[in-house]
Scaffold this motif. Structure first.
Motif, PDB file in Angstrom:
ATOM      1  N   ILE A  99       1.102  -1.103   0.249  1.00 48.63           N
ATOM      2  CA  ILE A  99       0.247   0.174   0.214  1.00 48.63           C
ATOM      3  C   ILE A  99       0.707   1.012   0.469  1.00 48.63           C
ATOM      4  O   ILE A  99       0.570   2.551  -1.145  1.00 48.63           O
ATOM      5  N   LEU A 100       2.078   1.807   1.300  1.00 51.85           N
ATOM      6  CA  LEU A 100       2.387   3.235   1.553  1.00 51.85           C
ATOM      7  C   LEU A 100       3.159   2.793  -0.275  1.00 51.85           C
ATOM      8  O   LEU A 100       3.775   3.469  -0.442  1.00 51.85           O
ATOM      9  N   PRO A 101       4.599   1.891   0.209  1.00 55.46           N
ATOM     10  CA  PRO A 101       5.297   1.575  -1.830  1.00 55.46           C
ATOM     11  C   PRO A 101       4.287   2.181  -2.930  1.00 55.46           C
ATOM     12  O   PRO A 101       4.447   2.692  -3.714  1.00 55.46           O
ATOM     13  N   SER A 102       2.641   2.068  -3.308  1.00 52.58           N
ATOM     14  CA  SER A 102       2.389   1.780  -3.772  1.00 52.58           C
ATOM     15  C   SER A 102       2.135   3.596  -4.277  1.00 52.58           C
ATOM     16  O   SER A 102       2.060   3.669  -4.806  1.00 52.58           O
ATOM     17  N   LEU A 103       1.754   4.293  -2.952  1.00 53.48           N
ATOM     18  CA  LEU A 103       1.410   5.457  -2.829  1.00 53.48           C
ATOM     19  C   LEU A 103       2.670   5.860  -3.056  1.00 53.48           C
ATOM     20  O   LEU A 103       2.786   7.120  -4.182  1.00 53.48           O
ATOM     21  N   PHE A 104       3.955   5.918  -2.898  1.00 58.37           N
ATOM     22  CA  PHE A 104       5.342   6.316  -3.355  1.00 58.37           C
ATOM     23  C   PHE A 104       5.222   6.293  -4.805  1.00 58.37           C
ATOM     24  O   PHE A 104       6.053   7.558  -5.635  1.00 58.37           O
ATOM     25  N   LEU A 105       5.435   5.434  -5.104  1.00 54.74           N
ATOM     26  CA  LEU A 105       5.651   4.801  -6.431  1.00 54.74           C
ATOM     27  C   LEU A 105       4.458   6.588  -7.093  1.00 54.74           C
ATOM     28  O   LEU A 105       4.890   6.979  -8.397  1.00 54.74           O
ATOM     29  N   ALA A 106       3.521   6.013  -7.032  1.00 58.67           N
ATOM     30  CA  ALA A 106       2.223   6.376  -8.020  1.00 58.67           C
ATOM     31  C   ALA A 106       3.190   8.588  -7.736  1.00 58.67           C
ATOM     32  O   ALA A 106       2.228   8.761  -8.865  1.00 58.67           O
ATOM     33  N   GLN A 107       3.625   9.045  -6.252  1.00 58.67           N
ATOM     34  CA  GLN A 107       3.465  10.195  -6.291  1.00 58.67           C
ATOM     35  C   GLN A 107       4.889  10.797  -7.253  1.00 58.67           C
ATOM     36  O   GLN A 107       5.315  11.872  -8.354  1.00 58.67           O
ATOM     37  N   PHE A 108       5.552   9.693  -7.768  1.00 63.28           N
ATOM     38  CA  PHE A 108       6.562   9.677  -8.073  1.00 63.28           C
ATOM     39  C   PHE A 108       6.277  10.037  -9.711  1.00 63.28           C
ATOM     40  O   PHE A 108       7.173  10.454 -10.501  1.00 63.28           O
ATOM     41  N   LEU A 109       5.165   8.961  -9.831  1.00 62.51           N
ATOM     42  CA  LEU A 109       4.938   8.742 -11.243  1.00 62.51           C
ATOM     43  C   LEU A 109       5.071  10.093 -12.026  1.00 62.51           C
ATOM     44  O   LEU A 109       4.564  10.714 -13.653  1.00 62.51           O
ATOM     45  N   ILE A 110       3.123  10.573 -11.407  1.00 63.99           N
ATOM     46  CA  ILE A 110       2.595  11.969 -12.057  1.00 63.99           C
ATOM     47  C   ILE A 110       3.823  12.483 -11.468  1.00 63.99           C
ATOM     48  O   ILE A 110       3.528  13.199 -12.419  1.00 63.99           O
ATOM     49  N   LYS A 111       4.356  13.110 -10.323  1.00 60.91           N
ATOM     50  CA  LYS A 111       5.200  14.043 -10.964  1.00 60.91           C
ATOM     51  C   LYS A 111       5.936  14.139 -12.421  1.00 60.91           C
ATOM     52  O   LYS A 111       6.639  15.017 -12.763  1.00 60.91           O
ATOM     53  N   ILE A 112       6.792  12.676 -12.652  1.00 61.43           N
ATOM     54  CA  ILE A 112       7.306  12.577 -13.870  1.00 61.43           C
ATOM     55  C   ILE A 112       6.307  12.951 -15.038  1.00 61.43           C
ATOM     56  O   ILE A 112       6.756  13.796 -16.218  1.00 61.43           O
ATOM     57  N   MET A 113       5.523  12.498 -15.031  1.00 63.35           N
ATOM     58  CA  MET A 113       4.280  12.369 -16.165  1.00 63.35           C
ATOM     59  C   MET A 113       3.577  13.930 -16.193  1.00 63.35           C
ATOM     60  O   MET A 113       3.760  14.554 -17.469  1.00 63.35           O
ATOM     61  N   GLU A 114       3.896  14.443 -14.913  1.00 66.91           N
ATOM     62  CA  GLU A 114       3.108  16.108 -15.644  1.00 66.91           C
ATOM     63  C   GLU A 114       4.204  16.704 -15.894  1.00 66.91           C
ATOM     64  O   GLU A 114       4.107  17.566 -16.856  1.00 66.91           O
ATOM     65  N   GLU A 115       5.595  16.497 -15.152  1.00 58.97           N
ATOM     66  CA  GLU A 115       7.285  17.337 -16.013  1.00 58.97           C
ATOM     67  C   GLU A 115       7.227  16.869 -17.679  1.00 58.97           C
ATOM     68  O   GLU A 115       7.106  17.457 -18.669  1.00 58.97           O
ATOM     69  N   GLU A 116       6.929  15.390 -17.873  1.00 61.79           N
ATOM     70  CA  GLU A 116       6.897  14.835 -19.614  1.00 61.79           C
ATOM     71  C   GLU A 116       5.633  15.391 -20.276  1.00 61.79           C
ATOM     72  O   GLU A 116       6.441  15.669 -21.671  1.00 61.79           O
ATOM     73  N   PHE A 117       4.532  16.011 -19.516  1.00 58.70           N
ATOM     74  CA  PHE A 117       3.314  16.316 -20.406  1.00 58.70           C
ATOM     75  C   PHE A 117       3.686  17.729 -20.953  1.00 58.70           C
ATOM     76  O   PHE A 117       3.119  18.111 -22.247  1.00 58.70           O
ATOM     77  N   GLU A 118       4.431  18.381 -20.504  1.00 60.38           N
ATOM     78  CA  GLU A 118       5.277  19.471 -21.016  1.00 60.38           C
ATOM     79  C   GLU A 118       5.633  19.494 -22.192  1.00 60.38           C
ATOM     80  O   GLU A 118       6.681  20.917 -22.648  1.00 60.38           O
ATOM     81  N   LYS A 119       6.189  18.331 -22.369  1.00 61.22           N
ATOM     82  CA  LYS A 119       7.224  18.777 -23.429  1.00 61.22           C
ATOM     83  C   LYS A 119       7.218  18.572 -24.978  1.00 61.22           C
ATOM     84  O   LYS A 119       5.716  18.046 -25.211  1.00 61.22           O
TER      85      LYS A 119
END
Length: 295
Positions: A168-188
């Motif tokens: 549960i907790l690792p998946s929330l951490f992974l979700a945060q990390f993925l969201i951050k990368i995706m949002e940055e990538e979506f501006e490229k």
């Protein structure tokens, strides 16, 4: 050569950490005969460190292979390793599901999801596991609803429940990390170009964006692996699971336990985890080079 020196130093620091850990209790002693106040005694610590180091290099302390190959130890080992690796699969699935669902939300709802994830990230792991435990207790006591088997009884250990709790907790951490990368990538620019060509968000996310973030996520996935590993200690203790953590605890509580046997038991447990971590990192670096990324 540089990597060889790195691994040699890593091994030496691991052994030094084990010796320090085993000698650390000798640093504290009660002041006087009947005093209830603890004091610090450096001489006792260094004496314990020297004795532990001597035990480590004694050939007589290396006779622990027969004990490890007992059926109960092997069963505990395979049970814990199974929990770790299936928990990693759950973590990847849940974390990715949250992240991709987040990217389909409107901007007004995204901030609420971020606040929710940040809130749970700030809570201690032990508190969250305890809260889940209490919710399941309440459901069973008040409504006689038993969703899952929580405890290991009569030689039968639960599988699905500890794997889910452990992820549960690792998946929330992974979700945060993925969201951050995706949002940055979506501006490229390539995303903007795809939008200009009329590609749907689904196509951009799964076809183009995912291929570019896989190398970065792979490099940083070691954090997720060690989160799952540390959560396993809490899960096995709180749900009375007869896993390998219990075996390590019993060994370390033995009077005069051999440092060599503890090092072997810990090393055998960490070996498959370390191999997986190295393989994921190797895959991430090669995938990044194939896509021209400098990582």
């Amino acid at each position: 050569m540089k990597k060889l020196v790195h691994y040699i130093l890593l091994s030496l620091t691991s052994v030094a950490g084990l010796l320090f850990f085993m000698s650390f209790p000798a640093l504290f002693t009660f002041r006087g005969g009947d005093s209830e106040h603890l004091g610090i005694k450096l001489s006792a610590f260094f004496k314990g460190l020297a004795e532990t180091s001597t035990q480590l290099i004694k050939p007589s302390s290396w006779q622990f292979f027969e004990g490890w190959f007992r059926e109960t130890v092997i069963d505990r080992y395979t049970y814990s390793i199974e929990i770790i690796f299936v928990s990693l699969l759950f973590t990847i699935f849940i974390g990715s599901l949250i992240a991709y669902a987040f990217m389909h939300l409107s901007y007004s709802h995204r901030s609420k999801v971020k606040h929710f994830l940040n809130f749970f990230e700030g809570l201690p792991d032990l508190l969250i596991i305890f809260m889940i435990q209490m919710v399941l207790f309440t459901l069973y006591r008040e409504f006689h609803i038993r969703i899952v088997t929580m405890y290991g009884l009569a030689g039968k250990e639960p599988l699905i429940f500890p794997m889910i709790i452990n992820s549960i907790l690792p998946s929330l951490f992974l979700a945060q990390f993925l969201i951050k990368i995706m949002e940055e990538e979506f501006e490229k620019h390539y995303i903007l170009l795809g939008q200009a060509k009329g590609l749907s968000k689904m196509q951009l996310l799964f076809t183009h964006l995912t291929r570019n973030i896989v190398p970065i996520v792979s490099i940083h996935f070691k954090t997720i692996i060690y989160l799952v590993l540390t959560n396993l200690v809490l899960v096995e203790h709180m749900f009375i699971l007869d896993g390998y953590i219990q075996e390590l605890y019993n060994l370390m509580m033995e009077q005069g336990a051999s440092p060599a046997s503890i090092l072997f038991y810990v090393g055998v447990f960490m070996l498959p985890v370390f191999i997986v971590e190295r393989l994921v990192t190797f895959f991430g670096k090669n995938a990044g080079k194939a896509r021209g990324l400098n990582i």
